[in-house]
Design an enzyme around this catalytic site. Structure first.
Site, PDB file in Angstrom:
ATOM      1  N   TYR A 154      18.499  -6.104 -36.598  1.00  0.00           N
ATOM      2  CA  TYR A 154      17.956  -5.567 -37.844  1.00  0.00           C
ATOM      3  C   TYR A 154      17.576  -4.097 -37.683  1.00  0.00           C
ATOM      4  CZ  TYR A 154      17.685 -10.233 -39.886  1.00  0.00           C
ATOM      5  OH  TYR A 154      17.994 -11.459 -40.404  1.00  0.00           O
TER       6      TYR A 154
ATOM      7  N   LYS B  24      -9.769 -24.984 -23.182  1.00  0.00           N
ATOM      8  CA  LYS B  24      -9.637 -24.633 -24.603  1.00  0.00           C
ATOM      9  C   LYS B  24      -8.230 -24.112 -24.877  1.00  0.00           C
ATOM     10  CE  LYS B  24     -11.456 -19.957 -23.930  1.00  0.00           C
ATOM     11  NZ  LYS B  24     -12.501 -18.985 -24.292  1.00  0.00           N
TER      12      LYS B  24
END
EC number: 5.1.1.10
Length: 407
Positions: free
Chosen positions: A299, A74
């Site tokens: 930032y 999966k």
């Protein structure tokens, strides 16, 4: 980002003989780019087929002779790519594969796999309807699901195989509650639906606790035995399965008829570190920058240089699966040495301090996760710095980066 993964992973076999390939996305473009486009990859995954094979073989050595293995693939093989890993699954003689989505199921079938294919979650009616040609054995945990699938089987003229999910493991997401009379009645109704053939009964355990597993295993055995008797199911025709990677290895009496290993095959099982990870996450130095003391980086200016510094710009960021929280905490490997991430990670850029590392040049390989020379970035390190569990990281890597398969 899917575009990037498609171009690079399709072309790698033609340009780098030591690699085999499979495209990262399940729906791939067949156009082959030129070699220059390969060099434009800002970050990539290297998947070790040798380690994948070794993990499978080691796992198999701990299984009972009569226990079948269903390899759980999966999330596109836990981010490692179904198409790239299925040849190994087939070569290892694994008789069963577990998937979640129709796209994954189709990728498994298109790889040439002819064995048993199980969906390991509840599916919508439209999903089940559109996957009839893939011969998926569906997971059923409610009466309504059974009614819908039985009607679908009737319309298609087929008898459809199903696995009944019981909630004896305590997961609470798919299974029937067998502690009530209503739940037992529902289970019998599911098991006796016309046009449905019950081939398995299962549950799933939510915790890594052997004593808890043993207690819930006893409850599952009682519930499944009762259900088979009430629904006139023949024991020899029913596959009983409860064990994920942890349970299969650490509670061997729970191996029953089949086990469902997932993380352990890819090297992600914290309780069993003897199964190394098959994936490395890499980028390269894009540029070097000399900044004086007291310069800010990134930032919010969360980092200030304490000396004249040499900083390396890495073309990878949180859009590629390298989380913002790695900033000012994580380290990467360059020239076999550790370099600290400085400033917060940007969407497409990470900055590291290489002042103390000699010989760093643009274009050099950088390891974000994995090994380089004698150094390594471990799973626990990634989890602690990102404040995420490892599966949240590598499944994102797999959707955001091309994969190179290394022998």
């Amino acid at each position: 980002m899917h575009f990037k993964a498609t171009l690079l992973s399709l072309s790698i076999a033609a340009t780098l003989p030591s690699f085999s390939l499979s495209a990262a996305p399940l729906h791939i473009d067949t156009a082959l780019p030129d070699a220059a486009q390969i060099q434009q990859s800002n970050s990539w995954l290297e998947i070790s087929l040798g380690q994948f094979q070794s993990n499978i073989e080691q796992f198999k050595s701990h299984m009972n002779a009569n226990t079948k293995i269903c390899a759980i693939m999966k999330a596109d093989a836990y981010g490692n790519g179904i198409r790239g890993l299925m040849p190994t699954i087939i070569a290892q003689g694994i008789p069963c594969v577990g998937v979640a989505s129709n796209a994954e199921a189709r990728a498994v079938r298109e790889s040439g796999f002819k064995g048993e294919l199980i969906r390991v979650r509840s599916a919508s009616l439209s999903e089940m309807s559109s996957a009839l040609d893939l011969n998926i054995e569906e997971l059923i945990g409610t009466h309504q699901q059974a009614l819908d699938l039985a009607e679908l089987a009737k319309q298609s003229g087929k008898t459809l195989k199903v696995h009944i999910a019981l909630n004896d493991g305590g997961m609470g997401r798919n299974g029937i509650d067998m502690t009530t009379e209503a739940g037992k009645k529902e289970a019998v109704s599911i098991a006796t639906q016309p046009s449905l053939s019950v081939v398995g009964i299962m549950t799933h355990f939510p915790n890594y606790n052997a004593d808890e597993v043993r207690a819930k295993l006893a409850q599952f055995k009682e519930s499944s035995t009762w259900l088979m008797q009430q629904a006139n199911l023949k024991r020899e025709e029913i596959t009983l399965h409860v064990a994920n990677s942890y349970t299969a290895l650490n509670v061997p009496e729970a191996q029953l008829d089949m086990v469902r290993p997932g993380g352990v095959l890819f090297g992600d099982l914290p309780t069993n570190p003897e199964y190394p990870s098959i994936v490395s996450f890499k980028t390269r130095v894009s540029s070097l920058h000399h900044l004086p003391k007291d310069s800010t980086v990134g930032y919010d200016s969360t980092f200030t240089t304490s000396r004249d510094s040499v900083l390396a710009n890495l073309p990878v960021g949180y859009s590629d699966g390298y989380p913002r929280k790695m900033g000012n905490k994580a380290e990467v490997l360059i020239n076999g040495q550790r370099a600290k991430v400085v400033g917060v990670t940007s969407m497409n850029t990470t900055v590291v301090d290489v002042t103390e590392i000699k010989g760093v040049l643009p274009g050099q390989e950088v390891v974000l996760f994995g090994q380089q020379q004698k150094q390594s970035i471990a799973v626990s390190e990634m989890e602690n710095n990102a404040e995420l569990i490892f599966p949240e990281l590598y499944t994102l890597w797999g959707t955001s980066n091309p994969r190179f398969y290394v022998k």
